[in-house]
Design a protein around this motif. Sequence first.
Motif, PDB file in Angstrom:
ATOM      1  N   THR A 176      95.385 -60.996  46.599  1.00  0.00           N
ATOM      2  CA  THR A 176      95.212 -60.240  47.848  1.00  0.00           C
ATOM      3  C   THR A 176      93.719 -59.935  48.037  1.00  0.00           C
ATOM      4  O   THR A 176      92.875 -60.597  47.468  1.00  0.00           O
ATOM      5  CB  THR A 176      96.053 -58.953  47.808  1.00  0.00           C
ATOM      6  OG1 THR A 176      95.714 -58.284  46.600  1.00  0.00           O
ATOM      7  CG2 THR A 176      97.523 -59.254  47.844  1.00  0.00           C
ATOM      8  N   GLY A 177      93.410 -58.934  48.842  1.00  0.00           N
ATOM      9  CA  GLY A 177      92.010 -58.667  49.203  1.00  0.00           C
ATOM     10  C   GLY A 177      91.702 -59.439  50.472  1.00  0.00           C
ATOM     11  O   GLY A 177      92.493 -60.297  50.903  1.00  0.00           O
TER      12      GLY A 177
ATOM     13  N   THR B  67      89.280 -61.634  50.997  1.00  0.00           N
ATOM     14  CA  THR B  67      88.727 -62.983  50.815  1.00  0.00           C
ATOM     15  C   THR B  67      89.756 -64.111  50.949  1.00  0.00           C
ATOM     16  O   THR B  67      89.460 -65.114  51.612  1.00  0.00           O
ATOM     17  CB  THR B  67      87.966 -63.085  49.475  1.00  0.00           C
ATOM     18  OG1 THR B  67      87.166 -61.907  49.316  1.00  0.00           O
ATOM     19  CG2 THR B  67      87.083 -64.313  49.427  1.00  0.00           C
ATOM     20  N   PRO B  68      90.950 -64.012  50.360  1.00  0.00           N
ATOM     21  CA  PRO B  68      91.884 -65.157  50.473  1.00  0.00           C
ATOM     22  C   PRO B  68      92.541 -65.313  51.838  1.00  0.00           C
ATOM     23  O   PRO B  68      93.289 -66.283  52.044  1.00  0.00           O
ATOM     24  CB  PRO B  68      92.954 -64.871  49.409  1.00  0.00           C
ATOM     25  CG  PRO B  68      92.519 -63.666  48.670  1.00  0.00           C
ATOM     26  CD  PRO B  68      91.505 -62.964  49.499  1.00  0.00           C
TER      27      PRO B  68
ATOM     28  N   LEU C 124      99.053 -61.472  41.667  1.00  0.00           N
ATOM     29  CA  LEU C 124      98.268 -60.930  40.564  1.00  0.00           C
ATOM     30  C   LEU C 124      98.542 -59.459  40.276  1.00  0.00           C
ATOM     31  O   LEU C 124      98.565 -59.048  39.113  1.00  0.00           O
ATOM     32  CB  LEU C 124      96.768 -61.015  40.911  1.00  0.00           C
ATOM     33  CG  LEU C 124      96.094 -62.362  40.868  1.00  0.00           C
ATOM     34  CD1 LEU C 124      94.704 -62.261  41.498  1.00  0.00           C
ATOM     35  CD2 LEU C 124      95.968 -62.846  39.424  1.00  0.00           C
TER      36      LEU C 124
ATOM     37  N   TYR D 137     100.407 -54.451  48.369  1.00  0.00           N
ATOM     38  CA  TYR D 137     100.192 -55.900  48.309  1.00  0.00           C
ATOM     39  C   TYR D 137     101.459 -56.673  48.678  1.00  0.00           C
ATOM     40  O   TYR D 137     101.380 -57.815  49.137  1.00  0.00           O
ATOM     41  CB  TYR D 137      99.639 -56.295  46.933  1.00  0.00           C
ATOM     42  CG  TYR D 137      98.180 -55.862  46.728  1.00  0.00           C
ATOM     43  CD1 TYR D 137      97.397 -55.409  47.792  1.00  0.00           C
ATOM     44  CD2 TYR D 137      97.589 -55.917  45.477  1.00  0.00           C
ATOM     45  CE1 TYR D 137      96.075 -55.030  47.616  1.00  0.00           C
ATOM     46  CE2 TYR D 137      96.252 -55.537  45.286  1.00  0.00           C
ATOM     47  CZ  TYR D 137      95.505 -55.105  46.362  1.00  0.00           C
ATOM     48  OH  TYR D 137      94.186 -54.741  46.192  1.00  0.00           O
TER      49      TYR D 137
ATOM     50  N   ALA E 260      91.699 -59.909  39.578  1.00  0.00           N
ATOM     51  CA  ALA E 260      92.920 -59.096  39.753  1.00  0.00           C
ATOM     52  C   ALA E 260      92.480 -57.636  39.716  1.00  0.00           C
ATOM     53  O   ALA E 260      91.567 -57.264  40.450  1.00  0.00           O
ATOM     54  CB  ALA E 260      93.973 -59.443  38.726  1.00  0.00           C
ATOM     55  N   PHE E 261      93.056 -56.810  38.829  1.00  0.00           N
ATOM     56  CA  PHE E 261      92.525 -55.443  38.680  1.00  0.00           C
ATOM     57  C   PHE E 261      92.029 -55.251  37.249  1.00  0.00           C
ATOM     58  O   PHE E 261      92.141 -54.156  36.691  1.00  0.00           O
ATOM     59  CB  PHE E 261      93.579 -54.404  39.067  1.00  0.00           C
ATOM     60  CG  PHE E 261      93.549 -54.001  40.520  1.00  0.00           C
ATOM     61  CD1 PHE E 261      92.362 -53.589  41.135  1.00  0.00           C
ATOM     62  CD2 PHE E 261      94.707 -54.010  41.284  1.00  0.00           C
ATOM     63  CE1 PHE E 261      92.334 -53.202  42.476  1.00  0.00           C
ATOM     64  CE2 PHE E 261      94.693 -53.626  42.625  1.00  0.00           C
ATOM     65  CZ  PHE E 261      93.497 -53.222  43.218  1.00  0.00           C
TER      66      PHE E 261
ATOM     67  N   ARG F  12      87.974 -48.731  52.438  1.00  0.00           N
ATOM     68  CA  ARG F  12      87.884 -49.139  53.842  1.00  0.00           C
ATOM     69  C   ARG F  12      89.247 -49.496  54.448  1.00  0.00           C
ATOM     70  O   ARG F  12      89.411 -49.494  55.660  1.00  0.00           O
ATOM     71  CB  ARG F  12      86.908 -50.317  53.993  1.00  0.00           C
ATOM     72  CG  ARG F  12      87.341 -51.640  53.367  1.00  0.00           C
ATOM     73  CD  ARG F  12      86.197 -52.651  53.413  1.00  0.00           C
ATOM     74  NE  ARG F  12      86.587 -54.020  53.104  1.00  0.00           N
ATOM     75  CZ  ARG F  12      86.736 -54.504  51.879  1.00  0.00           C
ATOM     76  NH1 ARG F  12      86.562 -53.715  50.828  1.00  0.00           N
ATOM     77  NH2 ARG F  12      87.068 -55.774  51.704  1.00  0.00           N
ATOM     78  N   PHE F  13      90.217 -49.798  53.602  1.00  0.00           N
ATOM     79  CA  PHE F  13      91.544 -50.163  54.107  1.00  0.00           C
ATOM     80  C   PHE F  13      92.450 -48.946  54.292  1.00  0.00           C
ATOM     81  O   PHE F  13      93.532 -49.046  54.845  1.00  0.00           O
ATOM     82  CB  PHE F  13      92.231 -51.139  53.141  1.00  0.00           C
ATOM     83  CG  PHE F  13      91.460 -52.429  52.956  1.00  0.00           C
ATOM     84  CD1 PHE F  13      91.258 -53.302  54.019  1.00  0.00           C
ATOM     85  CD2 PHE F  13      90.923 -52.765  51.718  1.00  0.00           C
ATOM     86  CE1 PHE F  13      90.554 -54.480  53.865  1.00  0.00           C
ATOM     87  CE2 PHE F  13      90.209 -53.951  51.550  1.00  0.00           C
ATOM     88  CZ  PHE F  13      90.026 -54.803  52.626  1.00  0.00           C
TER      89      PHE F  13
ATOM     90  N   LYS G  59      78.889 -60.031  47.092  1.00  0.00           N
ATOM     91  CA  LYS G  59      79.491 -60.653  45.905  1.00  0.00           C
ATOM     92  C   LYS G  59      78.468 -61.454  45.102  1.00  0.00           C
ATOM     93  O   LYS G  59      78.792 -62.011  44.052  1.00  0.00           O
ATOM     94  CB  LYS G  59      80.653 -61.575  46.326  1.00  0.00           C
ATOM     95  CG  LYS G  59      81.803 -60.865  47.037  1.00  0.00           C
ATOM     96  CD  LYS G  59      82.544 -59.933  46.086  1.00  0.00           C
ATOM     97  CE  LYS G  59      83.543 -59.034  46.784  1.00  0.00           C
ATOM     98  NZ  LYS G  59      84.698 -59.716  47.304  1.00  0.00           N
TER      99      LYS G  59
HETATM  100  C1  GLP Z   1      90.972 -55.949  44.786  1.00  0.00           C
HETATM  101  C2  GLP Z   1      91.967 -56.973  44.277  1.00  0.00           C
HETATM  102  C3  GLP Z   1      91.268 -58.211  43.763  1.00  0.00           C
HETATM  103  C4  GLP Z   1      90.272 -58.704  44.804  1.00  0.00           C
HETATM  104  C5  GLP Z   1      89.256 -57.636  45.094  1.00  0.00           C
HETATM  105  C6  GLP Z   1      88.200 -58.075  46.110  1.00  0.00           C
HETATM  106  O1  GLP Z   1      90.378 -55.245  43.751  1.00  0.00           O
HETATM  107  N1  GLP Z   1      92.796 -56.461  43.238  1.00  0.00           N
HETATM  108  O2  GLP Z   1      92.232 -59.213  43.474  1.00  0.00           O
HETATM  109  O3  GLP Z   1      89.652 -59.867  44.333  1.00  0.00           O
HETATM  110  O4  GLP Z   1      89.957 -56.512  45.606  1.00  0.00           O
HETATM  111  O5  GLP Z   1      88.668 -57.883  47.403  1.00  0.00           O
HETATM  112  P1  GLP Z   1      87.993 -58.486  48.703  1.00  0.00           P
HETATM  113  O6  GLP Z   1      88.390 -59.930  48.725  1.00  0.00           O
HETATM  114  O7  GLP Z   1      88.590 -57.720  49.819  1.00  0.00           O
HETATM  115  O8  GLP Z   1      86.532 -58.314  48.552  1.00  0.00           O
END
Ligand code: GLP
Length: 260
Positions: free
Chosen positions: A36-37, A39-40, A66, A80, A140-141, A167-168, A202
């Motif tokens: 999640t997040g 980016t994907p 994840l 998620y 992941a975390f 932010r979410f 990043k």
């Molecule tokens: C969270 C998720 C990660 C993700 C990260 C970055 O911590 N657990 O899996 O990679 O956020 O999120 P974003 O892609 O929004 O920067």
Amino acid sequence: MEVIIKPGYDQLSAAAAQQIAEVLNRKPNAVLGLATGSTPLGVYKELVRMHREESLDFSRCTTFNLDEYVGLPVTHDQSYHYFMHENFFKHVNVPEQNIHVPSGTTSNFPAFCDWYEQRIEECGGIDVQILGIGSDGHIAFNEPTSSLSSRTRLKTLAKVTIDDNARFFDKAEDVPIYAITMGVGTILEADEIILLANGKGKADAIAQAVEGPVSSMITASALQMHPYTKFYIDQDAASNLKMREYYEWIQMKKPGAPEA
Ligand code: GLP
């Protein structure tokens, strides 16, 4: 480890989605590891497009996510579960019973984590795992100092992750403090790994993951130990890489390279 630098987000998302489609076309019952997040999202959008326009078929695949926040019901718009349903599952044909997202509301976390690990194994292991990266280098975390052989477990989030993810949510205090996450050891068992990153925010994490020492302080650096990992990143995320020209040279020379 292969570092693929694309001009922008759309291009890196399309290239990563292409790799996943190739896995699915080669092995229709593949096991996909999902992330999640923000980016994907581009990869999911492209996979949905391929499903609609090119008949990419998910009907025999199995998925494992994840991680998940602890305490958020599946209906919460920041869980998620909800994210995956809204952005991917409701648009493709993964059978409901083949979808696995860790439970953030189980009454027995250790038992759930053991079951999750066991389920991945029963399904034959993960064929291709998608990853994002946190600004502190986590995957992941798996926050800094997570064991590089850790398995699925409960994890306390780092302050920087809570701030990044605030932010979410309406306010920072609403971000859960705990999460359930696959371990670094769990992730490293995937056959193929795709890490996605874009944006200046990043760049440090990417430089440390790719070129820094393998260290639990940057859990993404453990991917240096994995035999088939590709980093799909944009120009900004690549901006702190010392060997950037070499990675570009490798990609440029690829089509004509002699067979290994
Ligand atoms: C969270 C998720 C990660 C993700 C990260 C970055 O911590 N657990 O899996 O990679 O956020 O999120 P974003 O892609 O929004 O920067």
